[in-house]
Design a protein around this motif. Sequence first.
Motif, PDB file in Angstrom:
ATOM      1  N   ILE A  20       0.841  -1.208   0.000  1.00  9.83           N
ATOM      2  CA  ILE A  20       0.000   0.000   0.000  1.00  9.83           C
ATOM      3  C   ILE A  20       0.871   1.252   0.000  1.00  9.83           C
ATOM      4  CG2 ILE A  20      -1.621   1.340   1.395  1.00  9.83           C
ATOM      5  CD1 ILE A  20      -2.915  -1.334   2.212  1.00  9.83           C
ATOM      6  N   ALA A  21       1.923   1.268   0.812  1.00  9.06           N
ATOM      7  CA  ALA A  21       2.812   2.430   0.871  1.00  9.06           C
ATOM      8  C   ALA A  21       3.524   2.646  -0.468  1.00  9.06           C
ATOM      9  CB  ALA A  21       3.829   2.256   1.991  1.00  9.06           C
ATOM     10  N   ILE A  22       3.989   1.568  -1.078  1.00  5.87           N
ATOM     11  CA  ILE A  22       4.671   1.688  -2.371  1.00  5.87           C
ATOM     12  C   ILE A  22       3.703   2.192  -3.439  1.00  5.87           C
ATOM     13  CG2 ILE A  22       5.719   0.342  -4.241  1.00  5.87           C
ATOM     14  CD1 ILE A  22       7.090  -1.336  -2.016  1.00  5.87           C
ATOM     15  N   ALA A  23       2.482   1.660  -3.450  1.00  8.02           N
ATOM     16  CA  ALA A  23       1.481   2.116  -4.425  1.00  8.02           C
ATOM     17  C   ALA A  23       1.156   3.594  -4.219  1.00  8.02           C
ATOM     18  CB  ALA A  23       0.217   1.279  -4.309  1.00  8.02           C
ATOM     19  N   TRP A  24       1.058   4.019  -2.971  1.00  2.00           N
ATOM     20  CA  TRP A  24       0.748   5.412  -2.654  1.00  2.00           C
ATOM     21  C   TRP A  24       1.874   6.329  -3.129  1.00  2.00           C
ATOM     22  CZ3 TRP A  24       1.098   7.883   2.801  1.00  2.00           C
ATOM     23  CH2 TRP A  24       0.413   9.098   2.829  1.00  2.00           C
ATOM     24  N   ILE A  25       3.111   5.925  -2.881  1.00  2.00           N
ATOM     25  CA  ILE A  25       4.267   6.731  -3.267  1.00  2.00           C
ATOM     26  C   ILE A  25       4.412   6.791  -4.791  1.00  2.00           C
ATOM     27  CG2 ILE A  25       6.788   6.781  -3.225  1.00  2.00           C
ATOM     28  CD1 ILE A  25       6.580   5.916  -0.268  1.00  2.00           C
ATOM     29  N   VAL A  26       4.230   5.659  -5.470  1.00  3.52           N
ATOM     30  CA  VAL A  26       4.312   5.644  -6.931  1.00  3.52           C
ATOM     31  C   VAL A  26       3.203   6.510  -7.525  1.00  3.52           C
ATOM     32  CG1 VAL A  26       4.030   4.173  -8.962  1.00  3.52           C
ATOM     33  CG2 VAL A  26       5.530   3.454  -7.109  1.00  3.52           C
ATOM     34  N   SER A  27       2.017   6.405  -6.968  1.00  3.76           N
ATOM     35  CA  SER A  27       0.898   7.216  -7.437  1.00  3.76           C
ATOM     36  C   SER A  27       1.186   8.705  -7.265  1.00  3.76           C
ATOM     37  CB  SER A  27      -0.368   6.836  -6.678  1.00  3.76           C
ATOM     38  OG  SER A  27      -1.404   7.723  -6.952  1.00  3.76           O
ATOM     39  N   ALA A  28       1.754   9.078  -6.141  1.00  4.58           N
ATOM     40  CA  ALA A  28       2.089  10.478  -5.884  1.00  4.58           C
ATOM     41  C   ALA A  28       3.145  10.965  -6.870  1.00  4.58           C
ATOM     42  CB  ALA A  28       2.576  10.657  -4.450  1.00  4.58           C
ATOM     43  N   SER A  29       4.143  10.138  -7.129  1.00  4.01           N
ATOM     44  CA  SER A  29       5.206  10.513  -8.056  1.00  4.01           C
ATOM     45  C   SER A  29       4.659  10.709  -9.474  1.00  4.01           C
ATOM     46  CB  SER A  29       6.285   9.438  -8.060  1.00  4.01           C
ATOM     47  OG  SER A  29       7.219   9.665  -9.074  1.00  4.01           O
ATOM     48  N   ASN A 144       1.467  23.898  -7.164  1.00  3.43           N
ATOM     49  CA  ASN A 144       2.088  24.419  -5.945  1.00  3.43           C
ATOM     50  C   ASN A 144       1.396  23.888  -4.695  1.00  3.43           C
ATOM     51  OD1 ASN A 144       3.841  25.825  -7.557  1.00  3.43           O
ATOM     52  ND2 ASN A 144       2.776  27.769  -7.351  1.00  3.43           N
ATOM     53  N   ALA A 145       0.073  23.791  -4.742  1.00  4.07           N
ATOM     54  CA  ALA A 145      -0.664  23.264  -3.590  1.00  4.07           C
ATOM     55  C   ALA A 145      -0.338  21.785  -3.381  1.00  4.07           C
ATOM     56  CB  ALA A 145      -2.162  23.460  -3.786  1.00  4.07           C
ATOM     57  N   LYS A 146      -0.288  21.046  -4.468  1.00  4.70           N
ATOM     58  CA  LYS A 146       0.002  19.615  -4.365  1.00  4.70           C
ATOM     59  C   LYS A 146       1.435  19.373  -3.892  1.00  4.70           C
ATOM     60  CE  LYS A 146      -1.644  15.690  -6.752  1.00  4.70           C
ATOM     61  NZ  LYS A 146      -2.292  15.192  -7.929  1.00  4.70           N
ATOM     62  N   ALA A 147       2.347  20.260  -4.271  1.00  7.05           N
ATOM     63  CA  ALA A 147       3.750  20.104  -3.891  1.00  7.05           C
ATOM     64  C   ALA A 147       3.967  20.339  -2.399  1.00  7.05           C
ATOM     65  CB  ALA A 147       4.622  21.057  -4.694  1.00  7.05           C
ATOM     66  N   ARG A 148       2.997  20.948  -1.745  1.00  7.72           N
ATOM     67  CA  ARG A 148       3.128  21.182  -0.298  1.00  7.72           C
ATOM     68  C   ARG A 148       2.556  20.028   0.526  1.00  7.72           C
ATOM     69  NH1 ARG A 148       1.594  26.582  -1.902  1.00  7.72           N
ATOM     70  NH2 ARG A 148      -0.563  26.038  -1.496  1.00  7.72           N
ATOM     71  N   ARG A 149       1.827  19.109  -0.097  1.00  9.23           N
ATOM     72  CA  ARG A 149       1.212  17.996   0.633  1.00  9.23           C
ATOM     73  C   ARG A 149       2.093  16.750   0.588  1.00  9.23           C
ATOM     74  NH1 ARG A 149      -3.691  17.860  -2.769  1.00  9.23           N
ATOM     75  NH2 ARG A 149      -3.783  20.063  -3.097  1.00  9.23           N
ATOM     76  N   PHE A 150       1.990  15.968   1.656  1.00 11.71           N
ATOM     77  CA  PHE A 150       2.706  14.701   1.719  1.00 11.71           C
ATOM     78  C   PHE A 150       1.847  13.641   1.058  1.00 11.71           C
ATOM     79  CE2 PHE A 150       3.888  10.706   3.709  1.00 11.71           C
ATOM     80  CZ  PHE A 150       5.260  10.744   3.548  1.00 11.71           C
ATOM     81  N   PRO A 151       2.342  12.728   0.300  1.00  9.88           N
ATOM     82  CA  PRO A 151       3.707  12.381  -0.068  1.00  9.88           C
ATOM     83  C   PRO A 151       4.167  13.080  -1.342  1.00  9.88           C
ATOM     84  CG  PRO A 151       2.313  10.651  -0.871  1.00  9.88           C
ATOM     85  CD  PRO A 151       1.421  11.665  -0.176  1.00  9.88           C
ATOM     86  N   THR A 152       3.280  13.862  -1.970  1.00 13.38           N
ATOM     87  CA  THR A 152       3.695  14.501  -3.223  1.00 13.38           C
ATOM     88  C   THR A 152       4.807  15.511  -3.016  1.00 13.38           C
ATOM     89  OG1 THR A 152       1.836  16.034  -2.993  1.00 13.38           O
ATOM     90  CG2 THR A 152       1.525  14.148  -4.451  1.00 13.38           C
ATOM     91  N   SER A 153       4.958  16.013  -1.793  1.00  7.22           N
ATOM     92  CA  SER A 153       6.044  16.958  -1.522  1.00  7.22           C
ATOM     93  C   SER A 153       7.412  16.297  -1.712  1.00  7.22           C
ATOM     94  CB  SER A 153       5.917  17.522  -0.112  1.00  7.22           C
ATOM     95  OG  SER A 153       6.008  16.491   0.845  1.00  7.22           O
ATOM     96  N   LEU A 154       7.459  14.983  -1.589  1.00  6.25           N
ATOM     97  CA  LEU A 154       8.717  14.262  -1.802  1.00  6.25           C
ATOM     98  C   LEU A 154       9.149  14.301  -3.265  1.00  6.25           C
ATOM     99  CD1 LEU A 154       7.925  11.070   0.308  1.00  6.25           C
ATOM    100  CD2 LEU A 154       9.293  13.037   1.006  1.00  6.25           C
ATOM    101  N   PHE A 155       8.174  14.494  -4.159  1.00  3.34           N
ATOM    102  CA  PHE A 155       8.448  14.417  -5.592  1.00  3.34           C
ATOM    103  C   PHE A 155       8.265  15.748  -6.301  1.00  3.34           C
ATOM    104  CE2 PHE A 155       6.778  10.399  -4.041  1.00  3.34           C
ATOM    105  CZ  PHE A 155       7.888   9.613  -4.240  1.00  3.34           C
ATOM    106  N   ALA A 156       8.239  16.832  -5.562  1.00  4.65           N
ATOM    107  CA  ALA A 156       8.047  18.152  -6.173  1.00  4.65           C
ATOM    108  C   ALA A 156       9.180  18.466  -7.147  1.00  4.65           C
ATOM    109  CB  ALA A 156       7.946  19.225  -5.101  1.00  4.65           C
ATOM    110  N   GLY A 157      10.367  18.004  -6.851  1.00  2.43           N
ATOM    111  CA  GLY A 157      11.505  18.236  -7.740  1.00  2.43           C
ATOM    112  C   GLY A 157      11.361  17.533  -9.072  1.00  2.43           C
TER     113      GLY A 157
END
Length: 182
Positions: A20-29, A144-157
Amino acid sequence: MDPQLITWIVIGALAVLAVIAIAWIVSASVSMRRLGASVDERWAALAETLERRRSVAAPLLEVASEPQRAQVTDAFAALERASGPGEKAAAEAELQRSLRPLVQAAASQPVGSTAAEARTALAALDDDAQARRRDYNTGARELNAKARRFPTSLFAGSAGGRRDFFEVDQSGAVAEPPRIQF
């Protein structure tokens, strides 16, 4: 209860949580990269619309005085040199200020003349640019709003980072396109 069964249940629960965590992180990225690409496309469309103004305004420059022509040419050159939203917005405001007298002078031209047609085309292009501005700013605000939320903030770059808004300093220069009176 059997200790081996409990161990397998815990291992299974941890494996499910990891999936679930991996799917969430991949989805955010993927979501951030897709949104970043969308904002980049919107920026390219806006920049292309702004730079298309040179060809539309060419008939107005033909009847302009030499100082006016030089001022408008310099404003077009500044618009072409500008790269980011802030620079483009400043160049856009300057271009609008320099084109305004030419557009007003074209109002006295007879309907059907090239200057009158250029004035009409310029008004339509201004409307299109304003719509693209709003579209780009909406996408930039969302990114910009999405880049401030977790986990998408990890992939803002990976999405190119934070985007600046396209805000014209002289809002009066672009907020109201030239009026056409018949």
